[in-house]
Design a protein around this motif. Structure first.
Motif: not given
Length: 241
Positions: A53, A55, A129, A131, A140-141, A229, A231-232, A239-241
């Protein structure tokens, strides 16, 4: 290039610069429409498959790449040993004078845009983290295959300038937190902005981006949203899962 609480003057100028670059982007789009082939790579990786992963963190004008230090191959050096205990590295690249000037002005910005200029890498080491460390940034991940991640890391490593024995060459203290500038061997210009450099890193990893359409941070993040994905979102504390 940094968070707004650290370089307010930088962000006062960003709207003007983004307008200039937007016009340039539109011109490039017209000239290059139909010349870009679709990309079949190793990004994004299906959620059911093993992946590494990274970011993408947007500071408005500038988008940085965040990687987990544990994923970096042992034979690749991106920072001095002092940073080796950090959990994450944020990596950015850009015009040397504009990036490192405490009070950047329009003249430096225009020089960076329209003239080929020397560049630097900006490396920030942190353990929070992603975030938490960038509480006001769009994040974005992106999941990469191991092969794609290896290509991305080696693309970054190839950007450094090095001394005769292969050591990284520091170019001054960084902008915030535990950070450092390093000399780059690459040249900054209108069609190789900081965000084009980042887009090329993603393209090298196999991601479906078109670097020539990533002159601004907004252009780049718009492309990454299509396969990463979120995340924010912009200006959101959710913060989205």
């Amino acid at each position: 290039m940094c968070r707004s609480e650290h370089r307010p003057i930088f962000f006062m100028m960003s709207d003007m610069i983004n307008r200039i670059l937007l016009l340039c982007t539109l011109a490039v789009t017209v000239l290059c429409s139909g010349c870009a082939a679709s990309i079949k790579g190793e990004c994004p990786v299906d959620e059911r498959e093993p992946a590494l992963t990274i970011y993408l963190v947007s500071h408005g004008w500038h988008v940085g790449i965040v990687v987990n230090t544990a994923d970096i191959p042992d034979d690749v050096r991106l920072v001095h040993e002092d940073f080796s205990s950090a959990g994450y590295l944020e990596i950015g690249w850009g015009d040397r004078d504009f990036y490192q000037t405490p009070r950047p002005h329009l003249g430096i910005a225009l020089k960076a845009i329209f003239l080929p200029t020397p560049s630097v890498l900006h490396i920030v080491a942190f353990n929070d983290s992603v975030a938490a460390y960038f509480p006001h940034s769009e994040i974005i991940r992106v999941r990469l295959s191991d092969a794609g991640f290896q290509r991305l890391i080696r693309y970054i490593a190839a950007s450094y300038d090095r001394d005769p024995v292969g050591n990284l060459i520091p170019s001054g203290a960084g902008l915030y937190g535990v950070s450092q500038f390093y000399r780059s061997q690459e040249t900054y210009h209108l069609f190789r902005t900081c965000n084009v450099w980042t887009a090329r890193a993603l393209y090298t990893a196999g991601c479906p981006v078109r670097p020539f359409l990533a002159i601004t941070g907004d252009n780049l993040m718009m492309q990454v949203r299509s396969f990463g994905t979120m995340l924010r979102y912009k200006s959101s504390d959710v913060i989205l899962p």
